[in-house]
Enzyme design. Structure first.
Site, PDB file in Angstrom:
ATOM      1  N   ASP A   1       0.802  -1.225   0.000  1.00  0.00           N
ATOM      2  CA  ASP A   1       0.000   0.000   0.000  1.00  0.00           C
ATOM      3  C   ASP A   1       0.833   1.273   0.000  1.00  0.00           C
ATOM      4  O   ASP A   1       0.378   2.321   0.446  1.00  0.00           O
ATOM      5  CB  ASP A   1      -0.968   0.016   1.199  1.00  0.00           C
ATOM      6  CG  ASP A   1      -2.057  -1.028   1.059  1.00  0.00           C
ATOM      7  OD1 ASP A   1      -2.422  -1.366  -0.078  1.00  0.00           O
ATOM      8  OD2 ASP A   1      -2.559  -1.505   2.093  1.00  0.00           O
ATOM      9  N   GLU A   2       2.055   1.193  -0.493  1.00  0.00           N
ATOM     10  CA  GLU A   2       2.924   2.367  -0.536  1.00  0.00           C
ATOM     11  C   GLU A   2       3.462   2.639  -1.934  1.00  0.00           C
ATOM     12  O   GLU A   2       4.449   3.357  -2.103  1.00  0.00           O
ATOM     13  CB  GLU A   2       4.073   2.209   0.469  1.00  0.00           C
ATOM     14  CG  GLU A   2       3.611   2.178   1.919  1.00  0.00           C
ATOM     15  CD  GLU A   2       4.765   2.141   2.902  1.00  0.00           C
ATOM     16  OE1 GLU A   2       5.893   2.424   2.479  1.00  0.00           O
ATOM     17  OE2 GLU A   2       4.527   1.828   4.089  1.00  0.00           O
TER      18      GLU A   2
END
Length: 284
Positions: free
Chosen positions: A227-228
């Protein structure tokens, strides 16, 4: 009859790039229909997107061969796409189908230029939805013991269908580092923007307990860093003290589908260029 193309690239910034690209296209009887460029002063990189048409019909490979000597002088990483050819897409989903439903509907109405080749899920819930749009459905249940084998099966399917883009439309399984590397730049995910503030189960309920005033969603490219990945699009909605956790969930789903659809549209139109851990996005 003419052909339409989109050229995108990034390279070290220097004088004369726009002039040279424009001259190159003009000398080959091409007409520029839109041009966007950005010079990043922090990285000293130059980013450009040029949409153009030809005076005669020409396929993409022939045009690539024509412009390659000049463009390659500036950029090692560049791409040319046929603007009229829909990208071949695989959509992955778990149990929440609001993003899947929205994407299939938009595509059916011509709002997205996608050729949806498959819907893949670790649950059977979305079978009827996929069938209603005449899209093949593939059930690939995941357990700790089957994860590696199912990822290999998924990658084989993507290769067989010549998939250009995988959309994680609330697919609640984590890709391995190996699969992320194989599909680098070709997987887009959507998640709530509470991360990392509200991790784990029921993030909207956690937000309710904290009394947040804004909720949001982020669409990004998938990388091994969970999620980055580079952000493509974000959206928010205001909430207030009178809203229940269920209200937040409903509002959050709306924000998620809108952010994801916009990110997909931008990607399909070749308006997103990676810039390290960030993106350059040329909106209309």
């Amino acid at each position: 009859m003419s052909s339409s193309f989109v050229l995108t690239f990034s390279c070290p910034d220097r004088a004369g790039i726009v002039a040279d690209i424009s001259s190159l296209l003009a000398s080959n009887s091409c007409n520029i229909t839109s041009s966007d460029q950005f010079a990043d002063t922090s990285s000293h990189c130059f980013f450009m997107r040029v949409a153009f048409t030809t005076s005669d019909t020409m396929d993409c490979e022939a045009m690539k061969a024509l412009i390659s000597p000049t463009v390659s002088e500036y950029a090692h990483n560049w791409s040319l796409a046929d603007a009229n050819k829909p990208q071949r897409v695989m959509i992955m989903v778990s149990k929440f189908d609001h993003c899947l439903m929205d994407l299939l509907y938009r595509n059916s109405r011509g709002a997205l230029s996608m050729d949806v080749r498959a819907v893949v899920s670790n649950h059977r819930d979305a079978y009827q939805l996929a069938a209603s749009y005449d899209v093949p459905f593939h059930h690939m249940p995941i357990t700790k013991d089957t994860k590696k084998a199912q990822e290999e099966k998924l990658y084989t399917l993507a290769q067989e269908e010549e998939i250009d883009l995988i959309i994680l439309a609330r697919y609640m399984q984590i890709f391995s580092d190996t699969l992320c590397a194989k599909m680098d730049g070709r997987v887009i995910n959507i998640h709530h923007s509470f991360l990392p503030s509200f991790k784990g189960a029921k993030p909207y309920h956690q937000a309710f307990e904290k009394g947040v005033k804004l909720i949001g969603a982020t669409a990004h490219y998938v990388t091994p860093d969970l999620d980055e990945g580079p952000i493509i699009e974000q959206n928010i909605a205001r909430v207030n003290h009178a809203m229940t956790p269920e209200d937040l969930v409903a509002t959050g789903r709306d924000v998620e589908r809108i952010a994801l659809a916009e990110a997909i549209k931008l990607h399909l139109e070749h308006r997103v260029i990676r810039n390290g851990s960030k993106t350059v996005v040329f909106k209309r």
